[in-house]
Scaffold this motif. Structure first.
Motif, short mmCIF file in Angstrom:
data_model
loop_
_atom_site.label_atom_id
_atom_site.label_comp_id
_atom_site.label_asym_id
_atom_site.label_seq_id
_atom_site.Cartn_x
_atom_site.Cartn_y
_atom_site.Cartn_z
N ARG A 17 26.77 86.90 -20.69
CA ARG A 17 27.03 88.31 -20.38
C ARG A 17 28.84 88.52 -20.37
O ARG A 17 29.32 87.59 -20.14
CB ARG A 17 26.68 88.55 -19.07
CG ARG A 17 26.89 87.67 -18.01
CD ARG A 17 26.10 87.81 -16.80
NE ARG A 17 26.22 86.98 -15.69
CZ ARG A 17 25.91 85.82 -15.29
NH1 ARG A 17 25.46 85.02 -16.56
NH2 ARG A 17 26.28 84.99 -14.47
N ASN A 18 29.38 89.80 -20.72
CA ASN A 18 30.67 89.87 -21.16
C ASN A 18 31.31 89.89 -19.37
O ASN A 18 30.77 90.29 -18.66
CB ASN A 18 30.99 91.31 -21.57
CG ASN A 18 30.44 91.37 -23.03
OD1 ASN A 18 30.04 90.34 -23.59
ND2 ASN A 18 29.79 92.59 -23.51
N LEU A 19 32.31 89.43 -19.83
CA LEU A 19 33.58 89.36 -18.47
C LEU A 19 34.74 89.97 -19.00
O LEU A 19 35.45 89.10 -19.94
CB LEU A 19 33.52 88.05 -17.92
CG LEU A 19 34.60 87.86 -16.89
CD1 LEU A 19 34.15 88.77 -15.53
CD2 LEU A 19 34.87 86.25 -16.61
N GLY A 20 35.19 90.94 -18.54
CA GLY A 20 36.46 91.66 -19.02
C GLY A 20 36.54 91.99 -20.51
O GLY A 20 35.42 92.40 -21.03
N GLU A 21 37.58 91.94 -21.33
CA GLU A 21 37.64 92.29 -22.60
C GLU A 21 37.31 91.12 -23.95
O GLU A 21 36.91 91.67 -24.81
CB GLU A 21 38.96 92.96 -22.94
CG GLU A 21 39.41 94.13 -22.21
CD GLU A 21 40.68 94.65 -22.30
OE1 GLU A 21 41.62 94.12 -23.16
OE2 GLU A 21 41.31 95.76 -21.95
N ALA A 22 37.59 90.04 -23.36
CA ALA A 22 37.32 89.04 -24.36
C ALA A 22 36.39 87.65 -23.75
O ALA A 22 36.25 86.92 -24.58
CB ALA A 22 38.72 88.68 -24.71
N ASP A 23 36.12 87.68 -22.57
CA ASP A 23 35.50 86.54 -22.18
C ASP A 23 34.02 86.84 -21.94
O ASP A 23 33.68 88.05 -21.92
CB ASP A 23 36.09 86.09 -20.71
CG ASP A 23 37.63 86.06 -20.92
OD1 ASP A 23 37.98 85.70 -22.09
OD2 ASP A 23 38.24 86.04 -19.73
N LYS A 24 33.31 85.83 -21.68
CA LYS A 24 31.98 85.81 -21.44
C LYS A 24 31.52 84.82 -20.41
O LYS A 24 32.24 83.71 -20.08
CB LYS A 24 30.99 85.58 -22.72
CG LYS A 24 30.66 86.68 -23.65
CD LYS A 24 29.83 86.25 -24.48
CE LYS A 24 29.52 87.49 -25.56
NZ LYS A 24 28.54 87.25 -26.70
N ILE A 25 30.70 85.16 -19.38
CA ILE A 25 30.21 84.22 -18.33
C ILE A 25 28.75 83.43 -19.07
O ILE A 25 27.62 84.44 -19.29
CB ILE A 25 29.76 84.70 -17.13
CG1 ILE A 25 31.13 85.23 -16.40
CG2 ILE A 25 29.01 83.71 -16.30
CD1 ILE A 25 30.69 86.01 -15.15
N ARG A 44 34.88 86.25 -27.19
CA ARG A 44 34.60 87.50 -27.88
C ARG A 44 35.71 87.80 -28.96
O ARG A 44 35.55 88.75 -29.78
CB ARG A 44 34.39 88.63 -27.04
CG ARG A 44 33.16 88.48 -26.28
CD ARG A 44 33.10 89.34 -24.92
NE ARG A 44 33.14 90.73 -25.06
CZ ARG A 44 33.41 91.47 -24.38
NH1 ARG A 44 34.04 91.02 -22.98
NH2 ARG A 44 33.65 92.89 -24.29
N ARG A 45 36.60 87.20 -29.23
CA ARG A 45 37.72 87.37 -30.00
C ARG A 45 37.24 86.96 -31.46
O ARG A 45 36.69 85.93 -31.33
CB ARG A 45 39.16 86.70 -29.80
CG ARG A 45 39.79 87.41 -28.33
CD ARG A 45 41.27 86.96 -28.32
NE ARG A 45 41.78 87.67 -27.03
CZ ARG A 45 42.03 86.68 -25.85
NH1 ARG A 45 41.69 85.59 -25.94
NH2 ARG A 45 42.54 87.43 -24.70
N THR A 46 37.72 87.52 -32.55
CA THR A 46 37.28 87.23 -33.70
C THR A 46 37.78 85.80 -34.11
O THR A 46 37.12 85.04 -35.15
CB THR A 46 37.78 88.13 -34.82
OG1 THR A 46 39.00 88.32 -34.76
CG2 THR A 46 36.90 89.38 -34.65
#
Length: 261
Positions: A17-25, A44-46
Motif C-alpha cells: 500500500r502507498n506511503l507518501g509520494e514515493a514509498d510503499k508499505i 514508486r519512482r520509475t
C-alpha cells in the motif's frame, strides 16, 4: 552495533500500500519471522532499482534494516516469480485470495514455515493451472490444517459415527455431522461421498494424492464457509472467485450441450 540492525530473509509478497509520494508499505511472509510489514523507500519512482521485484506473491531475498516502527527494505533480489502467468484475470483473482487469506490468518512476528511452503507451492501450481478457481478449496482446507484449525473428516462431530455415506458441514460445532445429527441453521453444506474424500485429503497432512473422482461445487462452498467462519467475515476476494466458478460451470454446460448424444 549498527550491523546488528541489518538482517536478511527470504519473503513472499502478500500486499503493498502507498506511503507518501514515493514509498510503499509491503506486507511480507518471511521464512524466519513470519508476517512482517516493511517500508520500500522510493519504490514508486520509475528509476527504482527493486520496485518491479516486489510484485504479488513474488519470492525475494531481502536485506532489511530494523527501524523504530517499521523495518526498511534496503535491497531485494528476485528468487522466483510467476508474474507473467498471474496477470491472467482468473489467476490474478485467485492469487489475491491466497495472499488475502494468509495475511488475514497469520499474526505478525510469528513464524509459520508450513504456511510459507504451502503458499509457495500453491503459487507455482496456480501459474500452471488451466482453471485457477479449482485450486481454491484445496488451498483453503490445507491452510486451515497448517494453522491447526482443520475440521476432522472421519467421524460425526456429534455422535462419533463414521462418515461413509457423506456428511453435512455443521458450523454450529464446527465440524462434519451425519444425516441423523444435522440440525438447525448450522448445517450449511451437504457433502457427497466423493466430496468427502476430497475434504479428507485436502484437510489433512501433505503428500496424499487427490481422489480420482471429481469434486463438486459443494466442496468449494464448504471450504469457503469454514474460512469465513474462522475469519468472522467473508474474504474480500471471494466474490471474484464466485464469478470464476460460475463461468467454469457455464462453459461446462455449453460444452455438454455441444456434444452429440
Amino acid at each position: 552495533m549498527a550491523g546488528a540492525r541489518a538482517y536478511q530473509t527470504e519473503a513472499i509478497v502478500l500486499r503493498a500500500r502507498n506511503l507518501g509520494e514515493a514509498d510503499k508499505i509491503v506486507t511480507l511472509l518471511t521464512t524466519g519471522r513470519g508476517k512482517i510489514d516493511a517500508v520500500a523507500k522510493g519504490v514508486r519512482r520509475t528509476k527504482s532499482h527493486f520496485g518491479a521485484r516486489l510484485e504479488l506473491l513474488s519470492v525475494n531475498a531481502l536485506m532489511l534494516h530494523r527501524g523504530r516502527n517499521l523495518d526498511v527494505i534496503t535491497s531485494a533480489e528476485l528468487v522466483r516469480s510467476h508474474w507473467e502467468a498471474l496477470v491472467d484475470p482468473a489467476a490474478f483473482a485467485t492469487a489475491h485470495l491466497f495472499a488475502e487469506l494468509v495475511d488475514a490468518f497469520c499474526e505478525h512476528d510469528l513464524p509459520v514455515p508450513e504456511v510459507y511452503l504451502l503458499l509457495a507451492d500453491a503459487t507455482a501450481a496456480l501459474a500452471r493451472a488451466a482453471e485457477p478457481s479449482a485450486l481454491v478449496a484445496r488451498f483453503e482446507l490445507r491452510l486451515l490444517y497448517e494453522l491447526g484449525i482443520a475440521v476432522p473428516g472421519d467421524a460425526c462431530v456429534r455422535c462419533g459415527r463414521t462418515l461413509d455415506d457423506g456428511a453435512w458441514l455443521d458450523l454450529d460445532s464446527p465440524g462434519l455431522a451425519c444425516e441423523a445429527c444435522r440440525r438447525g441453521r448450522g448445517a450449511v453444506v451437504e457433502l457427497q461421498p466423493h466430496d468427502l474424500a476430497h475434504f479428507r485429503v485436502y484437510g489433512g497432512p501433505r503428500g496424499h494424492a487427490a481422489p480420482a473422482t471429481a469434486a463438486t461445487a459443494a466442496l468449494g462452498l464448504a471450504a469457503d464457509a469454514l474460512v469465513t467462519h474462522h475469519l468472522g467475515k467473508r474474504a474480500k476476494s471471494l466474490p471474484a472467485i464466485d464469478d470464476l466458478r460460475a463461468q467454469v460451470r457455464r462453459d461446462a454446460d455449453r460444452r455438454g450441450r455441444a456434444c452429440p448424444t
